[in-house]
Design an enzyme around this catalytic site. Sequence first.
Site, PDB file in Angstrom:
ATOM      1  N   ASP A 256     -10.432  -5.509   0.726  1.00  0.00           N
ATOM      2  CA  ASP A 256      -9.408  -6.534   0.922  1.00  0.00           C
ATOM      3  C   ASP A 256      -9.823  -7.864   0.308  1.00  0.00           C
ATOM      4  O   ASP A 256      -8.967  -8.648  -0.123  1.00  0.00           O
ATOM      5  CB  ASP A 256      -9.149  -6.747   2.415  1.00  0.00           C
TER       6      ASP A 256
ATOM      7  N   HIS B 145      -3.005  -6.418  11.370  1.00  0.00           N
ATOM      8  CA  HIS B 145      -2.057  -6.911  10.358  1.00  0.00           C
ATOM      9  C   HIS B 145      -0.676  -7.145  10.957  1.00  0.00           C
ATOM     10  O   HIS B 145      -0.013  -8.138  10.659  1.00  0.00           O
ATOM     11  CB  HIS B 145      -1.939  -5.905   9.204  1.00  0.00           C
TER      12      HIS B 145
ATOM     13  N   GLU C 145      -2.504   4.597   2.329  1.00  0.00           N
ATOM     14  CA  GLU C 145      -2.753   3.390   1.546  1.00  0.00           C
ATOM     15  C   GLU C 145      -4.260   3.165   1.414  1.00  0.00           C
ATOM     16  O   GLU C 145      -4.796   2.987   0.324  1.00  0.00           O
ATOM     17  CB  GLU C 145      -2.110   2.190   2.231  1.00  0.00           C
ATOM     18  N   HIS C 146      -4.960   3.150   2.547  1.00  0.00           N
ATOM     19  CA  HIS C 146      -6.418   3.040   2.592  1.00  0.00           C
ATOM     20  C   HIS C 146      -6.985   4.312   3.215  1.00  0.00           C
ATOM     21  O   HIS C 146      -6.446   4.805   4.209  1.00  0.00           O
ATOM     22  CB  HIS C 146      -6.868   1.860   3.452  1.00  0.00           C
TER      23      HIS C 146
ATOM     24  N   HIS D 167      23.389  10.226 -34.883  1.00  0.00           N
ATOM     25  CA  HIS D 167      21.950  10.430 -35.024  1.00  0.00           C
ATOM     26  C   HIS D 167      21.653  11.270 -36.264  1.00  0.00           C
ATOM     27  O   HIS D 167      20.751  10.980 -37.057  1.00  0.00           O
ATOM     28  CB  HIS D 167      21.367  11.143 -33.791  1.00  0.00           C
TER      29      HIS D 167
ATOM     30  N   GLN E 164      -7.108  -3.009  10.512  1.00  0.00           N
ATOM     31  CA  GLN E 164      -5.799  -2.698   9.964  1.00  0.00           C
ATOM     32  C   GLN E 164      -4.708  -2.942  10.991  1.00  0.00           C
ATOM     33  O   GLN E 164      -3.623  -3.426  10.675  1.00  0.00           O
ATOM     34  CB  GLN E 164      -5.777  -1.245   9.491  1.00  0.00           C
TER      35      GLN E 164
END
Length: 439
Positions: free
Chosen positions: A356, A258, A322-323, A415, A255
């Site tokens: 992934d 990245h 996220e993960h 209405h 990770q």
Amino acid sequence: MRKYKNIARTLWPELCARPKLQTGALDELVQTVFEKVKKEGEEAVKFYTQQFDKIELSSLVVSAEEWETGAAKVPPALKKAILRAKKNVEQFHEAQRPEGFSLETEPGIRCWQKSVPVEKVGIYIPGGTAPLFSTVLMLAVPAQIAGCEQVVLCTPPDKQGKVAPAILFAAKITGVNRIVKAGGIQAIAALTFGTENIPKVDKIFGPGNQYVTAAKQKAQTEGVAIDLPAGPSELMVVADDSAQPAFVASDLLSQAEHGTDSQVVCVSDSLELLEKINDELEKQLPQLPREAIARAALKNARFLFSADKTETINFVNEYAPEHLIIVSREEDFYLQNLKNAGSVFLGNYSPESAGDYISGTNHTLPTGGFARSYGSLGLDDFMKKISFQRISREAFGKLAADIDIMAKTEGLQAHARAATIRLDAERKTGLTQSNQEKE
């Protein structure tokens, strides 16, 4: 790397803090690019591609010949892997097909719902230092299954003005209609407004850097939907001494590589395990081609000690990663109490990289704590639900009075009249029929 020997709630704001995106000058740049692309179309896209990426292009759209030739350059072993990944991603998303329903809420009131595809979607595939061909599968496969009529792919070209062969191959096998050699703000602007050869889309999908993120947010103000809030990638590992230190370290590094703003967190009830993981990081880092990027990211990594599993899961839910990787004898406890995470990986042999690429789940996930309110990307994101209703004359007669009083209470006389005008018409019709019968 920051180390904490407790995760008391008073520390949560600090522990949950993410890298902040630039604002101000970035927003001004996005506004400028959007205005120029809206006014000048593809000439503006080419201008900014030359200015930002230092590439001069005569054409932005990948030709059929260039697409075919480029895709053919992918080595057989990689083609095989991509096709296997595509099959698994297809299976996972096919299982998500929504089933419509129809019911009577009351006698004579029939309501139903069906899902229809978003017609035109744009998918953004980051290029730069790592062309993410796997993201083509994660976005184009569900778009294809949903039945989206048009899928336009935008990706930055390399220094020779070419698109990575693996991206071309992945696009070819997933039904992408058009590939555009443009990235960054200008690509999102082109998808937002449309140009001579780049269709305007209804929804934009895909990850990107802070420029792409800001541009997608701007696209929303122009009436184009986006998939979900996206920021720097992140991973949290919860591990006890049943975890393999080398495995955990490899996951953290996968990770961290990245980007320098990636965030990795490791929580354990074992100080010894945390030390072993740290030692493994130092062993594995020099082996990485992207060592400098990973080292920079690790400066913001957090190693947390927590002997209380309840405290740990409460922190996980607050952080909303996220993960999330869980390697623990208490796995069942964590799963039963988990509320917030994008995608979860269980056990020593479920690395985040499997998700992934090839296991089948989608790797487009909410970051920055948005897993508290968003889920992972799925088939539903490429579809929209339409509701229908049909009310019989008899059933409406029984509803009208309640519609009337509810509308008048909200101060919406039109209405109310939409109900009473029909009721009055029915009464007149009934009265006429009654008089005719008497005659």
